[in-house]
Design a protein around this motif. Sequence first.
Motif, PDB file in Angstrom:
ATOM      1  N   ASP A   1       5.931  14.879   5.129  1.00  8.18           N
ATOM      2  CA  ASP A   1       7.518  15.686   4.972  1.00  8.18           C
ATOM      3  C   ASP A   1       7.557  15.058   3.344  1.00  8.18           C
ATOM      4  OD1 ASP A   1       9.715  16.883   4.967  1.00  8.18           O
ATOM      5  OD2 ASP A   1      10.683  15.670   6.459  1.00  8.18           O
ATOM      6  N   ARG A   2       8.707  15.678   2.660  1.00  8.65           N
ATOM      7  CA  ARG A   2       9.203  15.423   1.444  1.00  8.65           C
ATOM      8  C   ARG A   2      10.434  14.968   1.384  1.00  8.65           C
ATOM      9  NH1 ARG A   2       5.921  16.942  -2.975  1.00  8.65           N
ATOM     10  NH2 ARG A   2       4.205  18.613  -2.411  1.00  8.65           N
ATOM     11  N   PRO A   3      10.823  13.778   0.693  1.00 10.53           N
ATOM     12  CA  PRO A   3      12.206  13.396   0.403  1.00 10.53           C
ATOM     13  C   PRO A   3      12.971  14.635  -0.247  1.00 10.53           C
ATOM     14  CG  PRO A   3      10.785  11.797  -0.220  1.00 10.53           C
ATOM     15  CD  PRO A   3       9.878  13.024   0.104  1.00 10.53           C
ATOM     16  N   ASP A   4      14.466  14.549  -0.245  1.00 12.66           N
ATOM     17  CA  ASP A   4      14.940  15.642  -0.725  1.00 12.66           C
ATOM     18  C   ASP A   4      15.038  15.441  -2.282  1.00 12.66           C
ATOM     19  OD1 ASP A   4      16.121  16.173   1.285  1.00 12.66           O
ATOM     20  OD2 ASP A   4      18.233  15.205   1.042  1.00 12.66           O
ATOM     21  N   SER A   5      14.865  16.551  -3.197  1.00 12.73           N
ATOM     22  CA  SER A   5      14.747  16.459  -4.561  1.00 12.73           C
ATOM     23  C   SER A   5      15.613  15.503  -5.505  1.00 12.73           C
ATOM     24  CB  SER A   5      14.944  18.012  -5.133  1.00 12.73           C
ATOM     25  OG  SER A   5      14.704  17.990  -6.567  1.00 12.73           O
ATOM     26  N   GLY A   6      15.158  14.763  -6.200  1.00 11.81           N
ATOM     27  CA  GLY A   6      16.288  13.709  -6.654  1.00 11.81           C
ATOM     28  C   GLY A   6      16.672  12.584  -5.753  1.00 11.81           C
ATOM     29  N   GLY A   7      16.197  12.524  -4.613  1.00  9.39           N
ATOM     30  CA  GLY A   7      16.662  11.371  -3.674  1.00  9.39           C
ATOM     31  C   GLY A   7      15.640  10.469  -3.714  1.00  9.39           C
ATOM     32  N   GLY A   8      14.957   9.884  -4.620  1.00 11.97           N
ATOM     33  CA  GLY A   8      13.843   8.804  -4.317  1.00 11.97           C
ATOM     34  C   GLY A   8      12.511   9.467  -3.889  1.00 11.97           C
ATOM     35  N   GLY A   9      11.551   8.350  -4.331  1.00 13.03           N
ATOM     36  CA  GLY A   9      10.241   8.928  -4.139  1.00 13.03           C
ATOM     37  C   GLY A   9       9.301   7.989  -3.355  1.00 13.03           C
ATOM     38  N   GLY A  10       8.154   8.193  -3.173  1.00 13.82           N
ATOM     39  CA  GLY A  10       7.187   7.712  -2.430  1.00 13.82           C
ATOM     40  C   GLY A  10       5.864   7.462  -2.921  1.00 13.82           C
ATOM     41  N   HIS A  11       5.069   6.416  -2.736  1.00 18.19           N
ATOM     42  CA  HIS A  11       3.699   5.903  -3.329  1.00 18.19           C
ATOM     43  C   HIS A  11       2.637   5.621  -2.039  1.00 18.19           C
ATOM     44  CE1 HIS A  11       6.465   5.712  -6.958  1.00 18.19           C
ATOM     45  NE2 HIS A  11       5.425   5.640  -7.710  1.00 18.19           N
ATOM     46  N   ILE A  12       1.530   6.062  -2.314  1.00 19.51           N
ATOM     47  CA  ILE A  12       0.462   5.539  -1.356  1.00 19.51           C
ATOM     48  C   ILE A  12      -0.753   5.263  -2.104  1.00 19.51           C
ATOM     49  CG2 ILE A  12      -1.249   6.115   0.169  1.00 19.51           C
ATOM     50  CD1 ILE A  12       0.656   8.114   1.720  1.00 19.51           C
ATOM     51  N   ALA A  13      -1.096   3.854  -2.069  1.00 22.59           N
ATOM     52  CA  ALA A  13      -2.195   3.207  -3.069  1.00 22.59           C
ATOM     53  C   ALA A  13      -1.844   3.404  -4.515  1.00 22.59           C
ATOM     54  CB  ALA A  13      -3.435   3.583  -2.374  1.00 22.59           C
TER      55      ALA A  13
ATOM     56  N   VAL B   1       0.901  -1.084   0.102  1.00 22.55           N
ATOM     57  CA  VAL B   1       0.162  -0.071  -0.001  1.00 22.55           C
ATOM     58  C   VAL B   1       0.765   1.272   0.065  1.00 22.55           C
ATOM     59  CG1 VAL B   1      -1.691   1.249   1.156  1.00 22.55           C
ATOM     60  CG2 VAL B   1      -1.668  -1.038   1.149  1.00 22.55           C
ATOM     61  N   VAL B   2       1.837   0.987   0.708  1.00 19.93           N
ATOM     62  CA  VAL B   2       3.014   2.407   0.647  1.00 19.93           C
ATOM     63  C   VAL B   2       4.349   1.783   0.111  1.00 19.93           C
ATOM     64  CG1 VAL B   2       3.998   3.914   2.224  1.00 19.93           C
ATOM     65  CG2 VAL B   2       1.636   3.327   2.873  1.00 19.93           C
ATOM     66  N   LEU B   3       5.027   2.377  -0.470  1.00 21.93           N
ATOM     67  CA  LEU B   3       6.317   2.349  -1.207  1.00 21.93           C
ATOM     68  C   LEU B   3       7.284   3.542  -1.054  1.00 21.93           C
ATOM     69  CD1 LEU B   3       8.393   0.372  -2.595  1.00 21.93           C
ATOM     70  CD2 LEU B   3       7.307   0.994  -4.707  1.00 21.93           C
ATOM     71  N   LEU B   4       8.325   3.321  -0.408  1.00 23.74           N
ATOM     72  CA  LEU B   4       9.557   3.836  -0.578  1.00 23.74           C
ATOM     73  C   LEU B   4      10.529   3.665  -1.404  1.00 23.74           C
ATOM     74  CD1 LEU B   4       9.512   5.811   3.320  1.00 23.74           C
ATOM     75  CD2 LEU B   4       8.258   6.620   0.906  1.00 23.74           C
ATOM     76  N   GLU B   5      11.326   4.535  -2.221  1.00 26.10           N
ATOM     77  CA  GLU B   5      12.022   3.886  -3.048  1.00 26.10           C
ATOM     78  C   GLU B   5      13.354   4.750  -3.085  1.00 26.10           C
ATOM     79  OE1 GLU B   5      10.489   1.712  -6.690  1.00 26.10           O
ATOM     80  OE2 GLU B   5       9.479   3.645  -6.644  1.00 26.10           O
ATOM     81  N   GLU B   6      14.499   4.478  -2.472  1.00 25.27           N
ATOM     82  CA  GLU B   6      15.798   5.075  -2.491  1.00 25.27           C
ATOM     83  C   GLU B   6      15.747   6.551  -1.939  1.00 25.27           C
ATOM     84  OE1 GLU B   6      18.853   3.929  -3.607  1.00 25.27           O
ATOM     85  OE2 GLU B   6      17.902   2.033  -3.506  1.00 25.27           O
TER      86      GLU B   6
ATOM     87  N   LEU C   1     -11.608   7.203  10.899  1.00 26.97           N
ATOM     88  CA  LEU C   1     -13.159   7.795  10.381  1.00 26.97           C
ATOM     89  C   LEU C   1     -13.219   7.516   8.778  1.00 26.97           C
ATOM     90  CD1 LEU C   1     -15.862   8.995  10.751  1.00 26.97           C
ATOM     91  CD2 LEU C   1     -14.794  11.234  10.451  1.00 26.97           C
ATOM     92  N   GLY C   2     -12.251   7.977   8.009  1.00 24.79           N
ATOM     93  CA  GLY C   2     -12.238   7.882   6.579  1.00 24.79           C
ATOM     94  C   GLY C   2     -11.824   6.469   6.109  1.00 24.79           C
ATOM     95  N   ARG C   3     -11.741   5.456   6.745  1.00 28.29           N
ATOM     96  CA  ARG C   3     -11.432   4.155   6.207  1.00 28.29           C
ATOM     97  C   ARG C   3     -10.140   4.366   5.507  1.00 28.29           C
ATOM     98  NH1 ARG C   3     -17.033   4.376   6.028  1.00 28.29           N
ATOM     99  NH2 ARG C   3     -17.967   2.780   7.213  1.00 28.29           N
ATOM    100  N   PRO C   4      -9.170   4.810   6.005  1.00 30.25           N
ATOM    101  CA  PRO C   4      -7.666   5.032   5.454  1.00 30.25           C
ATOM    102  C   PRO C   4      -7.194   3.750   4.954  1.00 30.25           C
ATOM    103  CG  PRO C   4      -7.232   5.182   7.648  1.00 30.25           C
ATOM    104  CD  PRO C   4      -8.988   5.226   7.415  1.00 30.25           C
ATOM    105  N   GLU C   5      -6.410   4.139   3.773  1.00 27.44           N
ATOM    106  CA  GLU C   5      -5.392   3.004   3.135  1.00 27.44           C
ATOM    107  C   GLU C   5      -4.638   2.710   4.398  1.00 27.44           C
ATOM    108  OE1 GLU C   5      -5.937   1.624   0.100  1.00 27.44           O
ATOM    109  OE2 GLU C   5      -7.273   3.097  -0.724  1.00 27.44           O
ATOM    110  N   VAL C   6      -3.972   3.319   4.925  1.00 29.79           N
ATOM    111  CA  VAL C   6      -2.823   3.214   5.863  1.00 29.79           C
ATOM    112  C   VAL C   6      -3.071   4.086   6.737  1.00 29.79           C
ATOM    113  CG1 VAL C   6      -1.337   4.570   4.466  1.00 29.79           C
ATOM    114  CG2 VAL C   6      -0.349   2.870   5.947  1.00 29.79           C
ATOM    115  N   LEU C   7      -2.633   3.336   8.151  1.00 30.52           N
ATOM    116  CA  LEU C   7      -2.607   4.207   9.408  1.00 30.52           C
ATOM    117  C   LEU C   7      -1.409   4.405  10.060  1.00 30.52           C
ATOM    118  CD1 LEU C   7      -4.527   5.479  11.534  1.00 30.52           C
ATOM    119  CD2 LEU C   7      -4.687   3.278  12.681  1.00 30.52           C
ATOM    120  N   PHE C   8      -0.715   5.238  10.093  1.00 32.10           N
ATOM    121  CA  PHE C   8       0.663   5.799  10.631  1.00 32.10           C
ATOM    122  C   PHE C   8       0.407   6.310  12.047  1.00 32.10           C
ATOM    123  CE2 PHE C   8       0.876   6.510   5.928  1.00 32.10           C
ATOM    124  CZ  PHE C   8       2.035   5.589   5.859  1.00 32.10           C
TER     125      PHE C   8
END
Length: 262
Positions: free
Chosen positions: A78-90, A24-29, A180-187
Amino acid sequence: MGQGDAGWAGRKRSGTLLIMVDRVVLLEEVTRTYGKGATEVAVLRRVSVGFSRGSFTAVMGPSGSGKSTLLQCASGLDRPDSGGGGGHIAGEDITRFGEKELAVLRRDRVGVIFQAFNLVPSLTAWQNVSLPSSLARRRPEPSRVRELLHRVGLAGREGHRPAQLSGGQQQRVAIARALLGRPEVLFADEPTGALDRRTGHEVLALLREAVDAFGQTVVMVTHDPEAAARADSVLFLTDGRIVDVLDRPSVDQIGLRLGGRR
């Protein structure tokens, strides 16, 4: 986290421990630094990790290892550094989102629980749970709010304000609000850190129920081996890198790993 045709198996690549799953969640590099020049500090260093649907993952490590920053980058706070990888949710590439798009995604698809509760003092438990829907100009379903307050053990306290509730009860309101909003992921960032032992166990049981009974995905930062042992898997961070993973470990196994022994 898991293995199989639909998943990714943990493996070493470019010095980074990669846990790739039906996610559901992915962080890459992902890299995250703060400051510049002589004051620059790398908090996350090319971290790659995925969290599967219906899983409960604990994130542990010493102070300053990057635990909370990992959670913030994974949740879009928060955002990763520019050019330092990416993140995905659903499946959504959140690194391409503007602030307004991120706010909508966090409101509709992500739940976040903080150690400090972050309740509005002037609002009742019912109103605090309903707040995300109210801010989105949507009428919350009364039956859904009632169900959540009942599930977290606050039936009959719907009209109480935070000052009239114990710390554990306030955290339960925060959990109900996040669900409440039936979230994809709970942190959850140290959700039991400000609670006594018994209340902390009750909160952990609620998070475990969210996974087992309702298929939520939970990612929890904690320093407590007993709390981490409730999870399906435990990630260990050191100096901004994932250095180990334990699946369904005991409290003793977690304690040994934190002590630097295998």
